[in-house]
Scaffold this motif. Structure first.
Motif, PDB file in Angstrom:
ATOM      1  N   GLY A 187       0.815  -1.209   0.000  1.00 43.50           N
ATOM      2  CA  GLY A 187       0.000   0.000   0.000  1.00 43.50           C
ATOM      3  C   GLY A 187       0.846   1.255   0.000  1.00 43.50           C
ATOM      4  O   GLY A 187       0.528   2.229  -0.696  1.00 43.50           O
ATOM      5  N   LEU A 188       1.928   1.253   0.754  1.00 44.75           N
ATOM      6  CA  LEU A 188       2.841   2.401   0.764  1.00 44.75           C
ATOM      7  C   LEU A 188       3.444   2.614  -0.611  1.00 44.75           C
ATOM      8  O   LEU A 188       3.603   3.750  -1.071  1.00 44.75           O
ATOM      9  N   ARG A 189       3.770   1.527  -1.260  1.00 46.80           N
ATOM     10  CA  ARG A 189       4.303   1.616  -2.630  1.00 46.80           C
ATOM     11  C   ARG A 189       3.275   2.211  -3.593  1.00 46.80           C
ATOM     12  O   ARG A 189       3.601   3.093  -4.395  1.00 46.80           O
ATOM     13  N   ASP A 190       2.038   1.744  -3.502  1.00 40.37           N
ATOM     14  CA  ASP A 190       1.021   2.137  -4.468  1.00 40.37           C
ATOM     15  C   ASP A 190       0.473   3.537  -4.219  1.00 40.37           C
ATOM     16  O   ASP A 190       0.091   4.234  -5.164  1.00 40.37           O
ATOM     17  N   TYR A 191       0.405   3.950  -2.945  1.00 42.26           N
ATOM     18  CA  TYR A 191      -0.281   5.204  -2.620  1.00 42.26           C
ATOM     19  C   TYR A 191       0.575   6.227  -1.900  1.00 42.26           C
ATOM     20  O   TYR A 191       0.120   7.329  -1.618  1.00 42.26           O
ATOM     21  N   GLY A 192       1.829   5.876  -1.590  1.00 44.76           N
ATOM     22  CA  GLY A 192       2.678   6.785  -0.827  1.00 44.76           C
ATOM     23  C   GLY A 192       3.425   7.802  -1.658  1.00 44.76           C
ATOM     24  O   GLY A 192       3.983   8.754  -1.111  1.00 44.76           O
ATOM     25  N   GLY A 193       3.491   7.609  -2.970  1.00 42.99           N
ATOM     26  CA  GLY A 193       4.187   8.568  -3.822  1.00 42.99           C
ATOM     27  C   GLY A 193       5.700   8.502  -3.738  1.00 42.99           C
ATOM     28  O   GLY A 193       6.391   9.432  -4.177  1.00 42.99           O
ATOM     29  N   LEU A 194       6.249   7.415  -3.212  1.00 45.57           N
ATOM     30  CA  LEU A 194       7.705   7.268  -3.110  1.00 45.57           C
ATOM     31  C   LEU A 194       8.242   6.592  -4.372  1.00 45.57           C
ATOM     32  O   LEU A 194       8.702   5.452  -4.357  1.00 45.57           O
ATOM     33  N   ASP A 195       8.201   7.329  -5.454  1.00 46.15           N
ATOM     34  CA  ASP A 195       8.485   6.751  -6.770  1.00 46.15           C
ATOM     35  C   ASP A 195       9.950   6.395  -6.983  1.00 46.15           C
ATOM     36  O   ASP A 195      10.272   5.582  -7.858  1.00 46.15           O
ATOM     37  N   THR A 196      10.856   7.005  -6.213  1.00 50.97           N
ATOM     38  CA  THR A 196      12.282   6.725  -6.418  1.00 50.97           C
ATOM     39  C   THR A 196      12.784   5.587  -5.540  1.00 50.97           C
ATOM     40  O   THR A 196      13.918   5.133  -5.701  1.00 50.97           O
ATOM     41  N   ALA A 197      11.966   5.137  -4.601  1.00 56.79           N
ATOM     42  CA  ALA A 197      12.373   4.044  -3.717  1.00 56.79           C
ATOM     43  C   ALA A 197      12.111   2.698  -4.380  1.00 56.79           C
ATOM     44  O   ALA A 197      11.327   2.580  -5.319  1.00 56.79           O
ATOM     45  N   THR A 198      12.776   1.670  -3.882  1.00 55.60           N
ATOM     46  CA  THR A 198      12.564   0.294  -4.334  1.00 55.60           C
ATOM     47  C   THR A 198      11.673  -0.415  -3.324  1.00 55.60           C
ATOM     48  O   THR A 198      11.814  -0.212  -2.115  1.00 55.60           O
ATOM     49  N   PHE A 199      10.768  -1.244  -3.817  1.00 56.07           N
ATOM     50  CA  PHE A 199       9.867  -1.990  -2.940  1.00 56.07           C
ATOM     51  C   PHE A 199       9.952  -3.480  -3.253  1.00 56.07           C
ATOM     52  O   PHE A 199       9.732  -3.888  -4.395  1.00 56.07           O
ATOM     53  N   TYR A 200      10.283  -4.262  -2.245  1.00 51.67           N
ATOM     54  CA  TYR A 200      10.203  -5.713  -2.325  1.00 51.67           C
ATOM     55  C   TYR A 200       9.127  -6.136  -1.326  1.00 51.67           C
ATOM     56  O   TYR A 200       9.392  -6.416  -0.151  1.00 51.67           O
ATOM     57  N   ALA A 201       7.911  -6.143  -1.798  1.00 54.93           N
ATOM     58  CA  ALA A 201       6.771  -6.395  -0.916  1.00 54.93           C
ATOM     59  C   ALA A 201       5.715  -7.188  -1.660  1.00 54.93           C
ATOM     60  O   ALA A 201       5.572  -7.062  -2.881  1.00 54.93           O
ATOM     61  N   THR A 202       4.966  -7.975  -0.920  1.00 52.53           N
ATOM     62  CA  THR A 202       3.905  -8.773  -1.531  1.00 52.53           C
ATOM     63  C   THR A 202       2.790  -9.007  -0.518  1.00 52.53           C
ATOM     64  O   THR A 202       3.032  -9.080   0.686  1.00 52.53           O
TER      65      THR A 202
END
Length: 368
Positions: A187-202
């Motif tokens: 959810g943080l990836r999709d709605y947090g606006g942190l476009d430059t960060a990497t996300f390894y989440a499922t």
């Protein structure tokens, strides 16, 4: 004779009820602190039964002659008098479901109920990394928070390393950051606006399967977390996991896997600052009605997670202080299901993270 027998049984039951009530009252600020409820609706003896269910026995109470040295105290806020918090209840794992910004749920093939709009939090004020979140700052200072811990901790070379400070940063702080976690992190990836960060989440991720599934996408290829963290090095690692595991095993078995995961992340990312994030809480309605997914169980786990912080390289942070009410429960206006944030509320989490940069580290967007 029958009437006499019934009288004896009644007297026995009343005596037992009175004894348990006395024990609950005696331990209300001690071993049963985490079990506190409104005594007008929940008698003191109920706390004793709930404690016994979690392995917290009356003889563990401090100040009692029958207590054995070294026995832990549950829910005392500092891990007990011997540094070990009490156990956690087991049960059936919760399921997860993704959510869109409006809070619409989508089914989860992994079969868990946690939503990508993950949740919870407690109190406001400044936080010490490695302690319980939500303590207020009497001085009212911002952006120069002490990360806590014991000053003068030694490093492997034998030199003295002082604790570092939390500072306010801008979003460029996340340019070299990776976020690891379950659907709350999704959810943080999709709605947090942190476009430059990497996300390894499922969705549905838990600490027991963390290293098994190939859920990390690197240059279009799916790989395991270990492989993904080997391919690229990061400056910051944010790790949040734990809600899906609350119904599995015990707090000790959970923490064994959690601590091992943190150690492995340290090995794979030797130059990164590592944030271990407290498990986000639930609303009071959810907490009071659910024997597994409740704030008492979350508190016990977060106390143990906080102990992993050395405040030099590993830091404990807890978004609970940003999204909870004064009673320490998730605010109902932030959630659609008592567990997870609306997609539109993830900015609160991002703002919290921006206040938890680490001082004394060179880098873009960082005050030294």
């Amino acid at each position: 004779m029958k009437r006499l027998a019934k009288c004896r049984v009644t007297i026995f039951l009343l005596a037992g009820w009175a004894a348990l009530s006395v024990l609950g009252y005696m331990g209300r600020n001690d071993i049963y602190k985490a079990y506190q409820k409104d005594v007008r609706t929940t008698p003191y003896f109920v706390m004793v039964f709930e404690g016994i269910h979690d392995g917290v026995w009356p003889w563990m109470m401090s100040g009692t002659p029958w207590r054995q040295p070294g026995e832990h105290v549950a829910g005392n806020g500092n891990g007990g008098d011997d540094g070990r918090p009490g156990p956690d209840a087991g049960g059936v794992p919760e399921t997860e479901a993704l959510t869109d910004p409006a809070g619409t749920e989508a089914p989860n093939p992994a079969g868990s109920t946690e939503s990508a709009g993950g949740t919870a939090g407690a109190g406001s004020g400044t936080e010490t990394a490695g302690g319980t979140a939500g303590a207020g700052d009497p001085a009212g200072t911002e952006g120069t928070e002490t990360a806590g811990g014991t000053a003068g901790a030694g490093d492997p070379a034998g030199e003295t390393v002082l604790p570092r400070e939390f500072v306010q940063v801008d979003e460029s702080w996340f340019d070299d950051a990776v976020f690891i976690g379950d659907s709350r992190t999704v959810g943080l990836r999709d709605y947090g606006g942190l476009d430059t960060a990497t996300f390894y989440a499922t969705v549905g991720m838990n600490v027991y399967d963390l290293w098994e599934e190939a859920f990390c996408e690197v240059d279009g290829e799916k790989m395991t977390l270990a492989d993904a963290l080997t391919v690229k090095q990061y400056g910051k690692v944010y790790f949040q996991i734990g809600i899906n595991e609350m119904g599995t095993g015990t707090i000790d078995s959970f923490m064994q896997e959690y601590a091992a995961a943190v150690e492995r992340i340290k090995e794979l990312q030797p130059n990164a600052v590592i944030y271990v994030q407290g498990i986000m809480r639930v609303t009071q309605k959810k907490s009071d009605s659910d024997p597994i997914f409740n704030n008492r169980g979350i508190l016990l786990r977060n106390e143990r997670i906080a102990l992993l912080a050395d405040n030099v390289r590993v830091f404990y942070i807890d978004v609970n202080e940003a999204v909870c009410n004064d009673a320490g429960n998730l605010r109902e206006d932030l959630t659609f299901d008592d567990l997870h944030l609306y997609g539109s509320k993830y900015g609160i989490w991002v703002d919290f993270l921006l206040s938890k940069g680490i001082g004394e580290v060179s880098g873009s967007g960082q005050a030294e």
